[in-house]
Write a protein that holds these residues in place. Structure first.
Motif, PDB file in Angstrom:
ATOM      1  N   GLN A  65       0.843  -1.199   0.000  1.00  0.00           N
ATOM      2  CA  GLN A  65       0.000   0.000   0.000  1.00  0.00           C
ATOM      3  C   GLN A  65       0.884   1.257   0.000  1.00  0.00           C
ATOM      4  N   ARG A  66       1.955   1.180   0.809  1.00  0.00           N
ATOM      5  CA  ARG A  66       2.862   2.334   0.892  1.00  0.00           C
ATOM      6  C   ARG A  66       3.543   2.600  -0.454  1.00  0.00           C
ATOM      7  N   TYR A  67       4.018   1.495  -1.133  1.00  0.00           N
ATOM      8  CA  TYR A  67       4.672   1.665  -2.441  1.00  0.00           C
ATOM      9  C   TYR A  67       3.674   2.143  -3.486  1.00  0.00           C
ATOM     10  N   ARG A  68       2.439   1.609  -3.427  1.00  0.00           N
ATOM     11  CA  ARG A  68       1.424   2.051  -4.396  1.00  0.00           C
ATOM     12  C   ARG A  68       1.132   3.542  -4.214  1.00  0.00           C
ATOM     13  N   GLN A  69       1.025   3.955  -2.925  1.00  0.00           N
ATOM     14  CA  GLN A  69       0.793   5.375  -2.671  1.00  0.00           C
ATOM     15  C   GLN A  69       1.975   6.216  -3.176  1.00  0.00           C
ATOM     16  N   LEU A  70       3.198   5.655  -2.978  1.00  0.00           N
ATOM     17  CA  LEU A  70       4.394   6.360  -3.463  1.00  0.00           C
ATOM     18  C   LEU A  70       4.363   6.491  -4.979  1.00  0.00           C
ATOM     19  N   ILE A  71       4.043   5.386  -5.677  1.00  0.00           N
ATOM     20  CA  ILE A  71       3.990   5.397  -7.148  1.00  0.00           C
ATOM     21  C   ILE A  71       2.931   6.370  -7.627  1.00  0.00           C
ATOM     22  N   GLU A  72       1.760   6.351  -6.928  1.00  0.00           N
ATOM     23  CA  GLU A  72       0.671   7.219  -7.352  1.00  0.00           C
ATOM     24  C   GLU A  72       0.972   8.680  -7.066  1.00  0.00           C
ATOM     25  N   SER A  73       1.858   8.950  -6.098  1.00  0.00           N
ATOM     26  CA  SER A  73       2.110  10.339  -5.704  1.00  0.00           C
ATOM     27  C   SER A  73       3.178  11.020  -6.546  1.00  0.00           C
ATOM     28  N   VAL A  74       4.044  10.256  -7.225  1.00  0.00           N
ATOM     29  CA  VAL A  74       5.098  10.879  -8.034  1.00  0.00           C
ATOM     30  C   VAL A  74       4.488  11.492  -9.291  1.00  0.00           C
ATOM     31  N   GLN A  75       5.222  12.434  -9.886  1.00  0.00           N
ATOM     32  CA  GLN A  75       4.747  13.131 -11.085  1.00  0.00           C
ATOM     33  C   GLN A  75       5.246  12.474 -12.372  1.00  0.00           C
ATOM     34  N   ASP A  76       5.942  11.352 -12.238  1.00  0.00           N
ATOM     35  CA  ASP A  76       6.475  10.651 -13.404  1.00  0.00           C
ATOM     36  C   ASP A  76       5.594   9.446 -13.716  1.00  0.00           C
ATOM     37  N   ILE A  77       5.616   9.070 -14.997  1.00  0.00           N
ATOM     38  CA  ILE A  77       4.919   7.843 -15.403  1.00  0.00           C
ATOM     39  C   ILE A  77       5.817   6.660 -15.066  1.00  0.00           C
ATOM     40  N   ILE A  78       5.293   5.714 -14.315  1.00  0.00           N
ATOM     41  CA  ILE A  78       6.025   4.476 -14.015  1.00  0.00           C
ATOM     42  C   ILE A  78       5.257   3.343 -14.685  1.00  0.00           C
ATOM     43  N   GLY A  85       7.198  -5.939 -25.646  1.00  0.00           N
ATOM     44  CA  GLY A  85       6.878  -4.530 -25.841  1.00  0.00           C
ATOM     45  C   GLY A  85       5.462  -4.158 -25.452  1.00  0.00           C
ATOM     46  N   VAL A  86       4.732  -5.013 -24.724  1.00  0.00           N
ATOM     47  CA  VAL A  86       3.348  -4.739 -24.339  1.00  0.00           C
ATOM     48  C   VAL A  86       3.327  -4.211 -22.901  1.00  0.00           C
ATOM     49  N   PHE A  87       2.563  -3.125 -22.667  1.00  0.00           N
ATOM     50  CA  PHE A  87       2.454  -2.546 -21.330  1.00  0.00           C
ATOM     51  C   PHE A  87       1.690  -3.508 -20.414  1.00  0.00           C
ATOM     52  N   THR A  88       2.287  -3.819 -19.240  1.00  0.00           N
ATOM     53  CA  THR A  88       1.635  -4.689 -18.263  1.00  0.00           C
ATOM     54  C   THR A  88       1.217  -3.939 -17.006  1.00  0.00           C
ATOM     55  N   PHE A  89       1.777  -2.751 -16.806  1.00  0.00           N
ATOM     56  CA  PHE A  89       1.399  -1.931 -15.656  1.00  0.00           C
ATOM     57  C   PHE A  89       1.739  -0.482 -15.960  1.00  0.00           C
ATOM     58  N   VAL A  90       0.926   0.436 -15.435  1.00  0.00           N
ATOM     59  CA  VAL A  90       1.226   1.862 -15.545  1.00  0.00           C
ATOM     60  C   VAL A  90       0.539   2.568 -14.390  1.00  0.00           C
ATOM     61  N   ASN A  91       1.172   3.586 -13.826  1.00  0.00           N
ATOM     62  CA  ASN A  91       0.536   4.312 -12.722  1.00  0.00           C
ATOM     63  C   ASN A  91      -0.432   5.349 -13.270  1.00  0.00           C
ATOM     64  N   SER A  92      -1.178   5.953 -12.386  1.00  0.00           N
ATOM     65  CA  SER A  92      -2.273   6.838 -12.798  1.00  0.00           C
ATOM     66  C   SER A  92      -1.789   8.143 -13.402  1.00  0.00           C
ATOM     67  N   VAL A  93      -0.481   8.454 -13.258  1.00  0.00           N
ATOM     68  CA  VAL A  93       0.040   9.716 -13.815  1.00  0.00           C
ATOM     69  C   VAL A  93      -0.123   9.746 -15.330  1.00  0.00           C
ATOM     70  N   VAL A  94      -0.214   8.558 -15.935  1.00  0.00           N
ATOM     71  CA  VAL A  94      -0.330   8.504 -17.391  1.00  0.00           C
ATOM     72  C   VAL A  94      -1.579   9.250 -17.872  1.00  0.00           C
ATOM     73  N   GLU A  95      -2.637   9.212 -17.056  1.00  0.00           N
ATOM     74  CA  GLU A  95      -3.873   9.906 -17.471  1.00  0.00           C
ATOM     75  C   GLU A  95      -3.687  11.417 -17.402  1.00  0.00           C
ATOM     76  N   LYS A  96      -2.930  11.875 -16.416  1.00  0.00           N
ATOM     77  CA  LYS A  96      -2.677  13.313 -16.266  1.00  0.00           C
ATOM     78  C   LYS A  96      -1.798  13.848 -17.390  1.00  0.00           C
ATOM     79  N   LEU A  97      -0.767  13.072 -17.769  1.00  0.00           N
ATOM     80  CA  LEU A  97       0.185  13.549 -18.771  1.00  0.00           C
ATOM     81  C   LEU A  97      -0.261  13.266 -20.196  1.00  0.00           C
TER      82      LEU A  97
END
Length: 948
Positions: A65-78, A85-97
């Motif tokens: 939960q702590r790492y997910r919150q950390l990933i969600e809080s950064v301003q970079d796409i992770i 070459g297929v995306f298997t995970f992306v954090n929510s910043v992708v929608e913002k950017l």
């Protein structure tokens, strides 16, 4: 045994069994207790283990939960992608950017979001990372957001291994669009600043802190006679420039010391005056460059202030002159206070303006006497005077009767006893007559300029109007010889050709003399083969004299060897004139050309040339006339006529080069013309000697180039098209410049023959249009067909983008020579599908096995790389394309494809010039077509030379 004994035995056995049973029960009881205790311990361990597992699970959930919150809080796409070459995970910043939701993003292939044009490079980046197992890499590329925006991202990618295999890749991507925009703006700013500096009206040189040149402009190079282009100076050691420049200075050592002093002090110094050997005066500025107190280099600025200095000197001398005149009361003096109120007017000034002194005193000088358009001048001078400075200027004064006079005014401030400025005194000199004279001189100059322009226009028009029909006459006379005329017709054609050639020679001589008198002929020194030039002239006249009883020989001094530096074109014209003159006046016998080293002074070689004939000779009393214009020495009414300019032009050409010429002759014995010229000695190979125009032998091979003829004159159309038809050269005809531009857009040509003077659109305008617009002929050779021999018009042709010019009238051999010179290398001869075995023999000798190996390597290793060229063209990867072309170019020559090596050189040049994409694709595709044509040829040659 007795019954009692049996009973005892039984009893003892029962007792043993009892004891054994008791012992077994005790053991069982002990084991049961141990098992119970063990069971209790195991149960306790299970409870502890379950508690630990529950704690670990809680800890992991909290960590996740702590790492997910950390990933969600950064301003970079992770994000994570699979090795495919297929995306298997992306954090929510992708929608913002980028506007995509996590659900929309996961499952996409990464190339789906990469901007077109960058997909192949990005794919290559990932493939390289996977193949080379690079643990961490950084890259930048643009992606397309959901709303169509282009977003630049910079990402760091790492891979995660599992059991020795790459399981997935993890990346952190950041929006760097602002930085990319800033970089672009910075680059544009740097370009603007560089352009501004290089275009200043001063010589500019900028160096860095390591004393290396980083910027220079053309004016700097011109000012100090530097032959290198400004861009060639970049990166050079500045000290070399100082050593070169100081040789131009009046005091070289003082100049060098001052430069060193300025660089040590690192303090700005402006307006420093220095003098050059040639008398020019420069104003120098030294500007050190600091960034946050760190020294980053400096800027030198040199401004030619010779004219300003001379003007200042003229004013100074003028003031001295007028002061002497003033002492004789020839100048008008007027005193005013600091408000321009007249305090005193001297008699001479009163006479100048027509007022009595009492009419002037107390009046405002500017309001009463100064013409309205000069009020600003007076106001500016008043400011200068209040600063304590004197100055001189010209203006108009209004007399009492309303008329105007021009006056040169020299004003100086008037100081009181305390040194305070209380007014000024103006010394006035009447310039009215001088101004009137200047106006008359300006008017006379304007009339003279108009007359010279009219003369120049007349010569240009005369050249065009005469040479245009003359071109057709001479050309058709050549074509008539191909019609198999009978003997009488050949005589008529010879007369026609001789007369036309005479007229051509007359026009050329007149124009040559005009250019000489106008001072528009310059000496262009370059290395050349003197021996080869003399032999070339000998061969030309041997061909001309083959049916006459005249021999021509060349005698050379044994000390004349190697290449010399001089104007070989002028030397060729001088010798052609003299030998041609000897040929005219020699019926039989010989003509001899000699050259000997007369003297040597340091690096200067004085070579004496002589042209000796056994002709009719010149009377002694007429020897002084031979070099005079329009004078002909024609003893006994000799049949040869002319303008009387040939020898006069020859003398001028010799003297322009610093030489002398003389003649000796005896009637009936022949003549000897001797001239001496200075030359330098060359250490570099010279260019091939050019055979005189008109004597280039015709070849039998077919010219396979496609020519666009742009010509409005019907006779010249017929002449040129007949020649091209005869040589099997395909052509397209355009009747004017506008038609030519339209044709240039429709199809590609190899050469354009462009007439200059045409209706609707002339040749200059058409050439500029072809060079400036998108068309397949933007960089192909354009040859000007000009009937003018004026240098200005030829220069205009080159400025308009033309490559060369052919002056009318021209002979077939001259036109063919130009076609051979500019036709694409692979089109000049038939059999262009053959390998260059002459070159292969030079490279590999008789080693056929090695030759076959090189041909095989070319097919297996080089051809696949060649096939990548069109893709690089389409994707506009200029840098990669230039590198690949430069790398592949020499390989063509190594397998005997010399013509394709030439095309690769052309492609490399076009890439460097930054030509349009369409032109690059045309050349790339053309090379691919040629390579595909040559592949079966190479395979066939390999089969031939490979041992069975």
């Amino acid at each position: 045994m007795t019954q009692v004994d049996d009973s005892n035995l039984l009893r003892r056995r029962l007792e043993r069994e009892k004891r054994a049973r008791v012992e077994a029960e005790a053991i069982l009881e002990k084991k049961a207790l141990e098992l119970y205790n063990a069971n209790e311990q195991l149960q306790h361990l299970n409870e502890n283990l379950e508690q630990q597992i529950q704690a670990k699970l809680a800890e992991l959930q909290e960590s996740e939960q702590r790492y997910r919150q950390l990933i969600e809080s950064v301003q970079d796409i992770i994000y994570k992608i699979s090795p495919e070459g297929v995306f298997t995970f992306v954090n929510s910043v992708v929608e913002k950017l980028l506007g995509y939701t996590e659900q929309e993003f996961v499952g996409k292939h990464f190339t789906d979001i990469v901007a077109p044009g960058y997909r192949k490079a990005t794919l290559a980046f990932y493939q390289s990372m996977l193949e080379e197992r690079i643990d961490s890499t950084y890259s930048e590329f643009p992606v397309v957001a959901k709303d169509g925006r282009t977003v630049w991202i910079g990402q760091t990618v790492r891979f995660i291994e599992s059991e020795g295999n790459i399981a997935e890749l993890v990346a952190v991507a950041r929006d760097i669009s602002d930085r990319k925009l800033a970089e672009s703006q910075l680059q544009r700013t740097q370009t603007r600043l560089s352009t501004l500096i290089t275009s200043l009206e001063s010589g500019i040189l900028v160096k860095d802190e390591q004393q290396r040149v980083i910027l220079a402009n053309q004016l700097f190079c011109d000012m100090f006679g530097i032959q290198d282009a400004p861009e060639q100076l970049i990166g050079q050691d500045y000290s070399r420039s100082v050593e070169f420049i100081k040789g131009s200075m009046e005091d070289p050592e003082a100049f060098a010391q001052q430069v060193e002093q300025l660089m040590q002090n690192r303090q700005a110094v402006t307006g420093e005056e220095i003098r050059m050997v040639n008398g020019r005066i420069l104003e120098r500025d030294y500007i050190p460059i600091f960034l946050k107190e760190q020294y980053m280099g400096h800027l030198w600025k040199y401004t030619d202030v010779t004219d300003k200095y001379l003007a200042r000197e003229r004013i100074r001398r003028s003031e001295e002159k007028y002061r002497g005149i003033m002492n004789n009361m020839e100048l008008g003096l007027l005193e005013v206070d600091h408000n321009q109120t007249i305090i005193r007017s001297y008699e001479r000034f009163c006479q100048m303006v027509g007022y009595a002194e009492e009419e002037l005193v107390g009046k405002h000088a500017a309001d009463l006497l100064v013409a309205p358009e000069f009020r600003n001048v007076i106001n500016q001078q008043q400011i200068t005077r209040k600063q304590g400075n004197a100055s001189s200027y010209e203006m108009q004064l209004i007399r009492k009767d309303g008329s105007r006079i021009w006056a040169l005014v020299s004003g100086v401030p008037i100081l009181d006893e305390e040194g305070k400025i209380v007014g000024s005194i103006g010394i006035h000199y009447d310039l009215t007559e001088r101004k009137q004279l200047e106006e008359e001189l300006a008017r006379a100059k304007r009339i003279a300029d108009e007359a010279r322009l009219a003369e120049k226009q007349f010569l240009a028009n005369m050249s065009h109007e005469i040479r245009t029909p003359l071109n057709a006459i001479i050309g058709m006379s050549h074509l008539l010889f191909d019609t198999k005329p009978d003997q009488q017709q050949r005589e008529y054609i010879d007369i026609l050709k001789t007369s036309a050639n005479f007229l051509h020679s007359l026009i050329s001589d007149l124009l040559d003399m005009t250019k000489i008198e106008a001072g528009r002929i310059e000496v262009h020194a370059r290395p050349f083969d003197l021996t080869g030039l003399l032999r070339s002239i000998q061969k030309v006249f041997e061909m001309k004299l083959k049916d006459r009883a005249i021999s021509i020989d060349v005698m050379l001094d044994a000390r004349i060897s190697g290449d010399f530096v001089g104007d070989d074109v002028m030397l060729n014209q001088i010798l052609m004139n003299l030998v041609g003159n000897a040929e005219k006046f020699t019926e039989e016998g010989s003509i001899q050309i000699t050259a000997r080293l007369k003297k040597q002074e340091a690096a200067k070689y004085w070579i004496e040339f002589a042209v000796v004939d056994t002709g009719i000779g010149i009377p002694k009393e007429k020897l002084d006339l031979v070099f005079q214009k329009f004078k002909q020495v024609n003893p006994h009414g000799h049949k040869h006529k002319g303008t009387g300019l040939g020898l006069a032009i020859t003398k001028e050409l010799v003297e322009i080069q610093g030489g002398t010429i003389a003649v000796r002759s005896h009637v009936g014995e022949g003549s000897q013309f001797t001239f001496t010229l200075p030359f330098g000695k060359s250490e570099t190979p010279s260019e091939p000697v050019v055979v005189a125009p008109g004597n280039v032998p015709l070849c039998d091979d077919t010219l396979g180039c496609h020519v666009l003829i742009v010509e409005d004159n019907l006779m010249n159309q017929k002449y040129i098209t007949s020649l091209l038809t005869k040589w099997n050269v395909p052509y397209t005809l355009a009747l004017d410049g506008k038609h030519a531009v339209e044709e240039a857009k429709k199809q590609r040509f190899d050469i354009i023959l462009m007439d200059i003077q045409m209706p609707i659109m002339d040749g200059y305008e058409a050439s500029v249009a072809i060079r400036s617009s998108h068309n397949p002929n933007q960089n192909i050779p354009i040859i000007a067909l000009t009937a003018s021999a004026m240098l200005d018009q030829k220069n205009l042709a080159l400025e308009a983008g033309m490559n060369d010019f052919l002056t009318k009238p021209f002979e077939p051999a001259q036109l063919r020579s130009l076609l051979q010179q500019y036709a694409p290398a692979e089109m000049v001869h038939d059999g262009d599908t053959m390998l260059d075995w002459e070159r292969l023999n030079l490279l590999y000798g008789s080693d056929m096995e090695y030759t076959a190996e090189m041909l095989s390597i070319f097919l297996s290793d080089i051809v696949p790389e060649i096939m990548e060229l069109p893709v690089l063209c389409q994707e506009d990867k200029r840098t990669e394309l230039g590198q690949k072309v430069h790398k592949l170019k020499p390989t063509f020559g190594m397998v005997g494809l010399s013509q394709l090596e030439g095309k690769m050189a052309q492609l490399e040049k076009i890439v460097k010039q930054g030509s349009k994409d369409e032109l690059l694709e045309i050349y790339c595709n053309d090379i691919i077509v040629k390579v595909n044509e040559m592949i079966p040829v190479i395979k066939k040659e390999i089969q031939k030379i490979t041992p069975a």
